[in-house]
Design a protein around this motif. Structure first.
Motif, short mmCIF file in Angstrom:
data_model
loop_
_atom_site.label_atom_id
_atom_site.label_comp_id
_atom_site.label_asym_id
_atom_site.label_seq_id
_atom_site.Cartn_x
_atom_site.Cartn_y
_atom_site.Cartn_z
N GLY A 45 0.80 -1.28 -0.04
CA GLY A 45 0.05 -0.04 0.16
C GLY A 45 0.74 1.31 -0.59
N ASN A 46 1.71 1.33 0.58
CA ASN A 46 2.79 2.61 1.16
C ASN A 46 2.89 2.95 -0.04
OD1 ASN A 46 4.33 0.86 1.87
ND2 ASN A 46 5.13 1.61 3.07
N LEU A 47 3.60 1.55 -0.94
CA LEU A 47 4.31 2.37 -2.23
C LEU A 47 3.73 2.56 -2.74
CD1 LEU A 47 7.13 -0.87 -1.54
CD2 LEU A 47 7.66 1.20 -1.76
N PHE A 48 2.27 1.83 -2.80
CA PHE A 48 1.46 2.10 -3.99
C PHE A 48 1.01 4.11 -4.25
CE2 PHE A 48 -0.39 -1.21 -6.69
CZ PHE A 48 0.58 -2.28 -6.54
N ASP A 49 1.06 4.14 -3.05
CA ASP A 49 0.73 5.09 -2.29
C ASP A 49 1.81 6.38 -3.04
OD1 ASP A 49 -2.04 4.54 -1.47
OD2 ASP A 49 -1.46 5.30 0.80
N MET A 50 2.98 6.13 -2.97
CA MET A 50 3.75 7.15 -2.89
C MET A 50 4.36 6.50 -4.35
SD MET A 50 7.56 6.77 -1.47
CE MET A 50 8.29 5.62 -1.75
N TYR A 51 3.77 5.81 -4.97
CA TYR A 51 3.76 6.10 -6.72
C TYR A 51 3.15 7.17 -6.97
CZ TYR A 51 3.60 4.72 -11.40
OH TYR A 51 3.39 4.53 -13.02
N GLN A 52 1.84 7.11 -6.56
CA GLN A 52 0.26 8.00 -7.29
C GLN A 52 0.98 9.23 -6.97
OE1 GLN A 52 -3.11 6.77 -6.39
NE2 GLN A 52 -4.18 7.57 -7.34
N GLN A 53 1.78 9.04 -5.87
CA GLN A 53 1.46 10.65 -5.59
C GLN A 53 3.13 11.36 -6.28
OE1 GLN A 53 0.95 13.47 -3.71
NE2 GLN A 53 0.99 12.34 -2.02
N ILE A 54 3.55 10.72 -6.79
CA ILE A 54 4.91 11.43 -7.57
C ILE A 54 4.07 11.35 -9.20
CG2 ILE A 54 6.84 10.77 -8.43
CD1 ILE A 54 7.84 9.74 -5.79
N THR A 55 4.23 10.55 -9.79
CA THR A 55 3.33 10.34 -10.90
C THR A 55 2.13 10.89 -11.48
OG1 THR A 55 2.37 8.02 -10.62
CG2 THR A 55 4.84 8.71 -11.49
N GLY A 56 0.81 10.78 -9.87
CA GLY A 56 -0.53 10.92 -10.29
C GLY A 56 -1.69 9.92 -11.39
N VAL A 57 -0.80 8.36 -11.32
CA VAL A 57 -1.06 7.31 -11.74
C VAL A 57 -1.30 7.26 -11.03
CG1 VAL A 57 -1.20 5.76 -13.35
CG2 VAL A 57 -0.23 8.08 -13.76
N ASN A 58 -2.89 6.06 -11.19
CA ASN A 58 -3.75 4.90 -10.16
C ASN A 58 -3.17 3.92 -10.45
OD1 ASN A 58 -4.40 2.94 -7.73
ND2 ASN A 58 -6.01 3.80 -8.85
N PRO A 59 -1.85 2.91 -9.29
CA PRO A 59 -0.96 1.70 -9.90
C PRO A 59 -2.05 0.35 -9.65
CG PRO A 59 0.04 2.39 -7.69
CD PRO A 59 -1.53 3.69 -8.74
N TYR A 60 -3.21 0.41 -8.55
CA TYR A 60 -4.11 -0.51 -9.15
C TYR A 60 -4.87 -0.54 -10.82
CZ TYR A 60 -3.27 -0.09 -4.14
OH TYR A 60 -2.24 -0.21 -2.42
N GLU A 61 -5.04 0.63 -10.88
CA GLU A 61 -5.82 0.40 -12.68
C GLU A 61 -4.86 -0.34 -13.46
OE1 GLU A 61 -8.13 4.43 -12.39
OE2 GLU A 61 -9.57 3.04 -10.76
#
Lengths: 667, 254, 263
Positions: free
Chosen positions: A405-421
């Motif tokens: 979860g925390n890595l996915f959130d960080m990814y979304q924070q930086i790229t603006g892309v939702n990595p779950y989707e």
């Protein structure tokens, strides 16, 4: 000239070298310790732990760091974990196995005795950290939890969520601050070492700059410990902190300390790709993601092009049009090949034109497959017989969230892309440097009294470091190695009175530092420091990055030389030297990086083989794998500096008495 | 998707600790929404240098939200408008085209300004020196698994230990109180068996030192926790209050 | 420094006393509220006046009331000194501070709300408590209760009338029957008269809003300061703090002046 390199490895068989050494190393009695002064540069895992343990022993310690607090050293950013041969999982781990994995992972370019010592103190590190209140992850029964990492077959990695480095550093930092409170350590935050001071060939102190006032200071020490980390920022873009630099090590190098294996750099395969010219640093996505993420690029070039131009989305590409290239090339290890292999494979695909972001330098790390797999498992667990596709995806995402979860959130924070989707986009980035100051078994450089600990030295990781081993080495050096080995030197120094800092050698060193600063300030050119740093980074990344060849390296050497000349004639540093001046700080660091960059290329050019992070395109198998040359290059390349940026190579032959050398294969 | 923004910046400029300081306005064009807030500052600084000006000093290092260096008070909030992130993780897509952004340093008497947006947070280090540790010397620890710690306690202790010492709690608090920072450390050890022998003395010493440094008192507004980039909970402050009162009332020393 | 002074001069120690005195004042509000509900009783103020006498004469209550005065004074002046000290912890203010983004405005306004309440307490004490205890404005009233029918009648005494005790009780008989006669200082009438002034009613109602907002944060905050923060009980504390102390109690008190104003 090889005689200059005496590794001082103790006699005896491998298992007993360190224990025998410990019981025979000369000691310093407590009253003498009180008059012996030690300067420690850097407050990361190695520096903070060394400072805490040496001051506990009774030495007078001064610690210097350029950050505003010792707690901010970049060890804090390590995510994954720390290895230790505890065998808590009963899965067959042992000191020997950790030793073996580390040597093999390093592609047979590290020193047996050092690595064995590292493996044997690894257990004590965990004990020490737990005792000092580090909140490691635990099982429900209250025991410590472990996970596995690349390059090993056992679970020996201890961790604290994705913030292991932070927790370990704060543990060492609290030990350090305790000693500061007791008056045993004097802390110099916002201070940067500018040079070492040698008297009659022996290291006797440093010149430091107070970064708040710009004032130069002289400090005497019976010994100086450089715990200043690696030099990954030579590439400008790396996962290192903005301030991480080579200056301390480089100044020591220019004063006679040899620099070993500078071309051994680690490129980590899973980092968030560069998004544009403004990019100032790269962010790592933990290696653990490769457990559940599948790496791919499109099979067809037109799809890659469409992706780059944002005409289609990754999910539009059909399964049969995707190239899971790691699974294709390395069926046995698949997505879990070691870092160097995974990085090179990504580069190969992108170079061939299959990269997927606007710069063409990114591949997908896709969790869709395992999301569905987890979703189905959950459905089974919950006795759902006919779950809808949506339910499966939702349940699967919940499992993925729990794990990452925390890595996915960080990814979304930086790229603006939702990595779950959508799949994550990743690309390799500079992460760690195996090379560093040459040290002997005592961690002493070839200058008596000058030591290098942690990432700043070269000794333990050979040509490639395994995940979760950097934290182990930093703490091993600081907590368990240096407290013994420094006695071997300081026991002979007890008669040396503190040398007053008005000694001509200090004066001369300070004058040189001052002259360099004045020279930089006087250039008053047109281009900011970052301009040169970015250009240097591009040269080194393109020619001395994931793949190198003779022609490129030769070009890089001349490019770097040209850049150096340009830097010294047209850099612009605003303000004055007598105030807080971050541009001046950067300029000093970049000046050193430029010189180091040249040496890296020289080293890479001279090593006519491929091993670990060093991949020479001329030396590969037919399938494109690294081809090592153990007959001619089984040595540590230690470079000695001569005025005017000239270097001489010294070789320390690596002797393997306990391990049979073999070619690595992950097919 | 990526866009470009034009921005007005109002930034606090102060030459040094003695200087009075004041706001300076800057206009920036074509700032990509993919940039981080600090990268936007890099662009501004580069512009200032090329134009012969003095770049803005600000603390930063890891740029991945863990070292705790960055410390900007953006539009009235520490680390800007997003919750649970540091300034370095804040991206420009959180701002609008044409927006005016006011950037100030942390304000607290215990955090004096050194230059521009850089403040001196060494008070935090001194508080840790006063008791934020377990007094075990190196080299004689027992086997790590001989101490059993319930998972919930270990997790809660970790949640407290996640503090990065950035000082956003002090910056956010209307009283410039350091209670969240101090309580996170007190709590981390209070929850672990290793922390028990010194539990009472630790809280007494750390609180005494916190007061000495000139931080304000806690009025439980909760601003600290709401702005904490690591989302450290107010329960740690309650635990510290409890521990402090128990310690004062029960220790033998007068 | 002695440990007691050390503890109570530490930031947490001072807050500890603020919390204790605050909760004590909350408990007083409950008692005060229950007592004052007798204002709504349709008995010309007999019950209320009797209660007023009891409250001002019963020894234990007297002791408690001195504790109460001390608490009010301590809570108020410590509060003011803490506000001053806390202000000093940030000598240079922010140009822009968006407190609403991270905290409730009541929690940031305890000092000003508390000051309003303090002013209110002074006015309130002057109007009723001081007049009742030391003033000469408040007269006496005789209450006649027909012991057979329970019928109640009230007759004010002359302005010059005074008696040794605040309350005196007799049984008298005449041709119409047997009566219990209570002669008591008529605070009720004072209340009823005062609350015919629109501005005073308005002041009271406004001040009750200050009490409401002060307690909206204060009640819960006191528990946090005492170290009581537990996922199982926080809900209850919050419920009591909001619905009882910041809605019911102030609404009840505000109803009293309004009741007399519109009566």
């Amino acid at each position: 000239m090889t005689s200059k390199l005496d590794s001082k490895i103790p006699e005896g068989n491998l298992e007993q070298k360190w224990t025998k050494y410990q019981s025979s190393v000369p000691l310093v009695n407590p009253s003498n310790k009180r008059s012996l002064e030690i300067l420690i540069i850097g407050s990361g895992l190695a520096g903070a732990s060394a400072a805490a343990s040496l001051s506990e022993l009774g030495y007078k310690v001064k610690v210097f760091c350029f950050q505003d607090s010792a707690r901010r050293a970049h060890s804090i950013a390590a995510q994954g974990g720390i290895n230790a041969a505890k065998n808590y999982q009963n899965d067959g781990d042992s000191t020997y196995r950790l030793f073996y994995d580390t040597i093999k992972g390093g592609d047979y370019r590290s020193r047996e005795a050092n690595v064995y010592r590292l493996a044997s103190v690894s257990s004590n590190i965990i004990d020490q950290c737990v005792a000092s209140g580090v909140p490691f992850a635990r099982e429900y029964g209250g025991l410590l939890s472990n996970r596995s990492f690349g390059g090993t077959q056992v679970q020996r990695t201890f961790y604290a969520a994705g913030q292991t480095g932070q927790q370990l550093l704060l543990g060492a930092y609290s030990g350090l601050q305790r000693q500061v409170g007791m008056g045993n350590v004097k802390m110099y935050a916002r201070h940067e070492m500018q040079d070492v001071v040698n008297i009659d060939g022996v290291c006797r102190g440093i010149i430091a700059r107070d970064l708040t006032t710009g004032k130069l200071e002289r400090h005497f020490g019976h010994a100086v410990l450089l715990c200043t980390g690696g030099y990954g920022n030579v590439f400008y873009l790396s996962t290192n902190a903005m301030g991480s630099n080579v200056t301390a090590a480089w100044k020591a190098h220019k004063k006679g300390a040899m620099f070993a294996n500078p071309c051994f750099t680690q490129i980590h395969p899973t980092c968030i790709p560069v998004s544009g010219d403004h990019q100032s640093k790269l962010t790592l996505m933990s290696e653990s993601l490769r457990n559940d993420g599948r790496i791919w690029v499109p099979m067809k070039k037109e799809d890659a092009l469409a992706l780059r131009e944002n005409r289609i989305k990754p999910n539009d590409i059909k399964e049969e049009d995707r190239d899971y290239y790691l699974e294709r090339r390395y069926p046995a290890f698949g997505n879990l090949v070691p870092r160097d292999v995974a990085s090179r494979a990504a580069k190969e695909r992108c170079d061939a034109g299959f990269g997927v972001n606007k710069t063409g330098e990114a591949v997908y790390l896709d969790f869709a497959f395992n999301t569905i797999r987890y979703g189905k498992m959950e459905a089974t667990k919950k006795n759902m017989h006919n779950p809808t596709d949506l339910q499966i995806v939702e349940m699967g995402r919940a499992v993925v969230k729990e794990k990452y979860g925390n890595l996915f959130d960080m990814y979304q924070q930086i790229t603006g892309v939702n990595p779950y989707e959508q799949p994550m986009m990743i690309y390799p980035a500079v992460h760690y440097t195996m090379g560093g100051l040459w040290v002997d078994y005592n961690l002493m450089t070839n200058i008596p009294g000058l030591y290098a600990l942690g990432e700043a030295n070269f000794s333990d990781h050979g040509a490639n470091r395994l995940g979760a081993s950097a934290l182990m080495q930093g703490l091993a050096d600081g907590y368990f190695v240096i407290p013994y080995t420094i006695g071997a030197y300081l026991s002979k120094e007890i008669m040396t009175k503190a040398i007053p800092t008005d000694h001509p050698a200090f004066e001369e060193a300070e004058n040189i530092v001052k002259a360099t600063i004045d020279e930089l300030m006087a250039i008053k050119g047109t281009k900011p420091v970052d301009h040169f740093h970015k250009r240097l980074g591009l040269i080194i990344w393109n020619q001395c990055g994931m793949a190198r060849n003779a022609e490129g390296l030769k070009k890089a050497i001349s490019d770097v030389q040209q850049l150096r000349a340009e830097f010294w004639s047209s850099v612009r540093i605003p303000g004055s030297a007598n105030e807080m001046n971050s541009e001046l700080e950067k300029a000093g660091r970049v000046a050193d990086f430029i010189e180091l960059g040249e040496l890296m290329c020289i080293d890479a050019l001279s090593r006519e083989e491929s091993c670990g992070g060093h991949f020479r395109e001329e030396h590969q198998t037919e399938e494109g794998e690294a081809l090592r040359n153990d007959v001619d290059y089984k040595y540590v390349a230690a470079w000695e500096y001569f005025a005017g940026n000239n270097w001489e190579l010294h070789k320390e032959e690596l002797i393997y008495e306990n391990i049979k050398i073999a070619q690595r294969s992950y097919k | 998707m990526e866009k470009n923004l034009n921005l007005n910046l109002k930034v606090w400029r102060q030459k040094n600790a003695e200087d009075k300081g004041g706001f300076q306005e800057y206009k920036l064009k074509d700032i990509s929404t993919d940039m981080s807030f600090l990268e936007m500052f890099d662009v501004l600084n580069e512009k200032l240098i090329v134009e012969g000006g003095d770049p803005i000093a600000f603390d930063h290092d890891c740029r991945e939200g863990i070292c705790g260096s960055c410390s900007m008070f953006i539009n009235g909030r520490p680390h800007g408008p997003k919750q649970g992130v540091t300034t370095c993780q804040l991206h420009m897509r959180s701002f609008n085209d044409g927006e005016t952004i006011v950037v100030e340093p942390w304000r607290a008497s215990a955090f004096p300004v050194i230059k521009d947006l850089v403040v001196n947070r060494s008070a935090f280090d001194r508080i840790i020196s006063a008791g934020g540790f377990v007094s075990v010397n190196i080299g004689n620890a027992q086997d790590a698994n001989s101490i059993l710690i319930p998972k919930v306690d270990a997790d809660e202790s970790f949640a407290a230990a996640a503090c990065i010492g950035c000082g956003a709690c002090v910056a956010a608090c209307k009283n410039a109180s350091a209670m969240l920072f101090v309580s996170a450390k007190v709590s981390q050890f209070a929850l672990l068996p290793q922390g028990q022998p010194e539990r009472k003395q630790r809280v007494l010493d750390m609180v005494a030192h916190m007061d000495e440094e000139g931080f304000g008192a806690c009025t439980n507004t909760g601003a600290c926790s709401a702005e904490c980039p690591k989302e450290i909970s107010l329960t740690h402050i309650a635990r510290m209050n409890r521990d402090y009162l128990t310690a004062e009332l029960s220790t033998e020393s007068k | 420094m002695n440990w007691v002074t050390k503890m109570f001069s530490s930031s947490i120690g001072q807050k500890f006393i603020m919390a204790l005195t605050g909760l004590f004042l909350c408990s007083f509000l409950v008692i005060h509220m229950i007592g004052n509900l007798q204002l709504f009783k349709n008995d010309f103020g007999l019950a209320f006046n009797t209660y007023a006498v009891f409250m001002t004469t019963f020894p234990i209550i007297k002791v408690v009331s001195y504790l109460l005065y001390a608490s009010i004074l301590y809570h108020a002046f410590k509060g003011i000194s803490l506000v001053y000290k806390n202000n000093k912890a940030r000598p240079v203010k922010y140009a822009v501070q968006n407190g609403a983004a991270n905290s409730h405005w009541t929690s940031r306004s305890m000092g000003i709300l508390g000051t309003i309440i303090l002013v209110f307490i002074v006015v309130h004490m002057k109007n009723f408590w001081f007049e009742y205890k030391f003033g000469h404005e408040i007269g006496y009233t005789s209450y006649f209760t027909n012991m057979a029918t329970g019928e109640l009648k009230a007759e004010p005494m002359s302005a010059e009338y005074t008696q040794f005790n605040k309350i005196e009780e007799n049984i008298i008989s005449n041709e119409t029957g047997q009566y219990r006669v209570v002669v008591v200082k008529d605070l009720y009438k004072e209340v009823a008269t005062e609350f015919k002034e629109w501005w005073l009613v308005a002041l009271y109602v406004l001040c009750m809003f200050a009490v409401a907002f002060h307690l909206y944060h204060g009640f819960q905050s006191a528990f946090q300061t005492l170290g009581i923060n537990h996922s199982k009980y926080n809900g209850l504390i919050k419920f009591i703090g909001i619905w009882f102390f910041s809605v019911f109690i102030p609404a009840g008190f505000a109803a009293m002046p309004l009741y007399f104003f519109f009566k």
